[in-house]
Design an enzyme around this catalytic site. Structure first.
Site, mmCIF file in Angstrom:
data_model
loop_
_atom_site.group_PDB
_atom_site.id
_atom_site.type_symbol
_atom_site.label_atom_id
_atom_site.label_comp_id
_atom_site.label_asym_id
_atom_site.label_seq_id
_atom_site.Cartn_x
_atom_site.Cartn_y
_atom_site.Cartn_z
ATOM 1 N N GLN A 17 -18.543 -17.753 -11.548
ATOM 2 C CA GLN A 17 -20.004 -17.618 -11.610
ATOM 3 C C GLN A 17 -20.509 -16.543 -10.624
ATOM 4 O O GLN A 17 -21.212 -15.598 -11.010
ATOM 5 C CB GLN A 17 -20.599 -18.978 -11.253
ATOM 6 N N ASP A 40 -2.081 -16.929 -9.158
ATOM 7 C CA ASP A 40 -2.640 -18.188 -8.660
ATOM 8 C C ASP A 40 -2.563 -18.158 -7.134
ATOM 9 O O ASP A 40 -1.502 -17.857 -6.582
ATOM 10 C CB ASP A 40 -1.820 -19.356 -9.231
ATOM 11 N N ASP A 106 -22.551 -25.258 2.082
ATOM 12 C CA ASP A 106 -23.410 -26.154 2.855
ATOM 13 C C ASP A 106 -22.734 -27.515 3.092
ATOM 14 O O ASP A 106 -23.126 -28.271 3.983
ATOM 15 C CB ASP A 106 -24.756 -26.353 2.139
ATOM 16 N N TYR A 129 -14.112 -32.221 -0.123
ATOM 17 C CA TYR A 129 -14.445 -30.821 -0.442
ATOM 18 C C TYR A 129 -14.933 -30.100 0.817
ATOM 19 O O TYR A 129 -14.446 -29.015 1.150
ATOM 20 C CB TYR A 129 -15.511 -30.788 -1.545
HETATM 21 N N1 LIG Z 1 -21.103 -23.594 -7.178
HETATM 22 C C1 LIG Z 1 -21.844 -23.993 -6.136
HETATM 23 O O1 LIG Z 1 -22.864 -24.687 -6.294
HETATM 24 C C2 LIG Z 1 -21.462 -23.589 -4.742
HETATM 25 C C3 LIG Z 1 -22.210 -24.044 -3.652
HETATM 26 C C4 LIG Z 1 -21.847 -23.660 -2.350
HETATM 27 C C5 LIG Z 1 -20.735 -22.823 -2.164
HETATM 28 N N2 LIG Z 1 -20.018 -22.407 -3.257
HETATM 29 C C6 LIG Z 1 -18.862 -21.527 -3.029
HETATM 30 O O2 LIG Z 1 -19.127 -20.291 -3.687
HETATM 31 C C7 LIG Z 1 -17.895 -19.728 -4.176
HETATM 32 C C8 LIG Z 1 -18.047 -19.341 -5.647
HETATM 33 O O3 LIG Z 1 -18.384 -20.492 -6.442
HETATM 34 P P1 LIG Z 1 -18.601 -20.367 -8.024
HETATM 35 O O4 LIG Z 1 -19.697 -21.298 -8.409
HETATM 36 O O5 LIG Z 1 -18.686 -18.929 -8.421
HETATM 37 O O6 LIG Z 1 -17.221 -20.991 -8.544
HETATM 38 P P2 LIG Z 1 -16.512 -20.849 -9.978
HETATM 39 O O7 LIG Z 1 -17.429 -20.313 -11.002
HETATM 40 O O8 LIG Z 1 -15.832 -22.163 -10.247
HETATM 41 O O9 LIG Z 1 -15.392 -19.737 -9.679
HETATM 42 C C9 LIG Z 1 -14.289 -20.015 -8.868
HETATM 43 C C10 LIG Z 1 -13.165 -19.111 -9.286
HETATM 44 O O10 LIG Z 1 -11.975 -19.523 -8.581
HETATM 45 C C11 LIG Z 1 -10.871 -19.349 -9.448
HETATM 46 N N3 LIG Z 1 -9.771 -20.221 -9.043
HETATM 47 C C12 LIG Z 1 -9.814 -21.565 -8.822
HETATM 48 N N4 LIG Z 1 -8.600 -21.998 -8.464
HETATM 49 C C13 LIG Z 1 -7.772 -20.912 -8.460
HETATM 50 C C14 LIG Z 1 -6.399 -20.717 -8.168
HETATM 51 N N5 LIG Z 1 -5.601 -21.749 -7.838
HETATM 52 N N6 LIG Z 1 -5.884 -19.461 -8.232
HETATM 53 C C15 LIG Z 1 -6.684 -18.416 -8.576
HETATM 54 N N7 LIG Z 1 -7.995 -18.533 -8.885
HETATM 55 C C16 LIG Z 1 -8.523 -19.777 -8.828
HETATM 56 C C17 LIG Z 1 -11.400 -19.721 -10.807
HETATM 57 O O11 LIG Z 1 -10.581 -19.120 -11.778
HETATM 58 P P3 LIG Z 1 -10.492 -19.749 -13.287
HETATM 59 O O12 LIG Z 1 -11.849 -19.576 -13.832
HETATM 60 O O13 LIG Z 1 -9.469 -18.939 -13.951
HETATM 61 O O14 LIG Z 1 -10.125 -21.194 -13.102
HETATM 62 C C18 LIG Z 1 -12.834 -19.178 -10.779
HETATM 63 O O15 LIG Z 1 -12.886 -17.892 -11.336
HETATM 64 C C19 LIG Z 1 -16.806 -20.767 -3.867
HETATM 65 O O16 LIG Z 1 -16.192 -20.419 -2.648
HETATM 66 C C20 LIG Z 1 -17.570 -22.076 -3.649
HETATM 67 O O17 LIG Z 1 -16.900 -22.946 -2.779
HETATM 68 C C21 LIG Z 1 -20.340 -22.762 -4.521
#
Ligand SMILES: NC(=O)c1ccc[n+]([C@@H]2O[C@H](COP(=O)([O-])OP(=O)(O)OC[C@H]3O[C@@H](n4cnc5c(N)ncnc54)[C@H](OP(=O)(O)O)[C@@H]3O)[C@@H](O)[C@H]2O)c1
Length: 291
Positions: A17, A40, A106, A129
């Protein structure tokens, strides 16, 4: 941007995202976009080969195991992806003389402060988490004083979360339009943040010569999930009703964090324009993605 300012940037998790909006808002850096199929992060040798072959000057790490409830059932994967992979990555970046920009959450706070958390507040993770993400950000900070840790909150973006299969805004609109009931918790506060705003500010932070250490980057202010759902409906011009719930009525193993709103104090000290308030960001998002 002048050609000489253009950096060799490796974006990890580029199809997620936030990753999608980082690609879209790239101000002109030479970008290598990683997806899980390339390497990975838990496969240490393959991942190290992949990172070395990209010869990065900067690595942006958006990769996370961020199904927060599932982390409780699968702590080993949470620690492998959110703590140990960033630890190896930080060591690798130090070896390559590359700067690491890592995203955190957060959820490193327990949510009991009663007002927004700034960068001087001490983390106190209260669920798996948050604990695993806190470990990751500590190893990144220890890797080099020039590394950046960006904590953010409640992301929504056009691509939808890869892990969660969509985003909250889209879920609310879909349910309202199909006449399904909407029941949303009204005792958990956070800072909803549009990934496009976060992505633009990430590039600015990466390019700021004096920026280092931890920054909170979230759209301004905050609300409960119930208030956010109501704002989504109002902004989209829908009249569906939403029932407020207590988090005690919401099933789940994970310890709930009552108030994890973020304040971006260090960002302000860089003299850069603040992120806009969350309602303005939501309006801009819904003009771009009517749902
Ligand atoms: N989403 C929220 O509300 C939120 C809030 C606070 C902080 N964050 C932080 O913001 C960051 C981005 O979040 P997001 O919402 O963009 O997450 P997301 O859409 O789930 O994207 C995470 C990415 O990580 C990849 N991934 C997961 N496990 C993996 C592995 N073992 N090896 C390689 N790639 C892997 C996924 O690849 P695949 O798609 O191929 O699985 C996906 O592209 C993260 O660090 C998260 O902790 C998110």
């Amino acid at each position: 941007m002048a050609e000489t300012d253009s950096l060799n940037v490796l974006l990890l998790g580029g199809r997620g995202q936030l990753g999608t909006d980082l690609v879209r808002t790239n101000p002109g850096h030479r970008l290598t976009v990683h997806g899980r199929s390339d390497a990975d992060v838990t496969d240490a040798p393959a991942f190290e080969r992949y990172v070395r072959s990209a010869s990065p000057e900067v690595v942006l790490n958006t990769v996370a195991f961020n199904k927060t409830e599932q982390c409780e059932d699968d702590p080993l994967t949470a620690l492998a992806v959110n703590t140990l992979a960033p630890r190896r990555l930080a060591a690798l970046c130090a070896d390559l003389n590359a700067r690491l920009v890592h995203f955190s959450t957060d959820f490193v706070f327990d949510g009991l402060k009663g007002s927004p958390y700034d960068e001087s507040d001490a983390p106190a993770p209260a669920n798996l988490y948050g604990f695993s993400k806190y470990g990751g950000e500590r190893f990144v900070a220890l890797g080099s004083p020039e590394n950046l840790v960006i904590r953010t909150s409640g992301l929504y973006g056009e691509a939808g979360s890869r892990a969660k299969g969509g985003n909250f805004v889209h879920t609310v609109l879909t349910r309202a339009r199909s006449g399904q009931p909407l029941r949303v918790v009204n005792d958990i506060f956070f800072s909803p943040t549009w990934t496009a705003d976060l992505a633009e500010k990430t590039w600015s932070l990466m390019e700021a010569p004096t920026a280092c250490g931890i920054y909170h980057l979230a759209n301004g202010g905050g609300c409960t999930w119930f208030e956010f759902a109501r704002a989504v409906l109002e902004t989209a011009g829908l009249t569906a009703s939403v029932e407020p719930l207590s988090s005690s009525q919401w099933p789940g193993k994970m310890r709930r964090l009552p108030d994890t709103r973020l304040a971006s104090v260090r960002w302000g000290s860089l003299g850069l324009a603040p992120l806009r308030p969350w309602r303005d960001a939501l309006s801009a998002y819904l003009r771009r993605v009517p749902g």
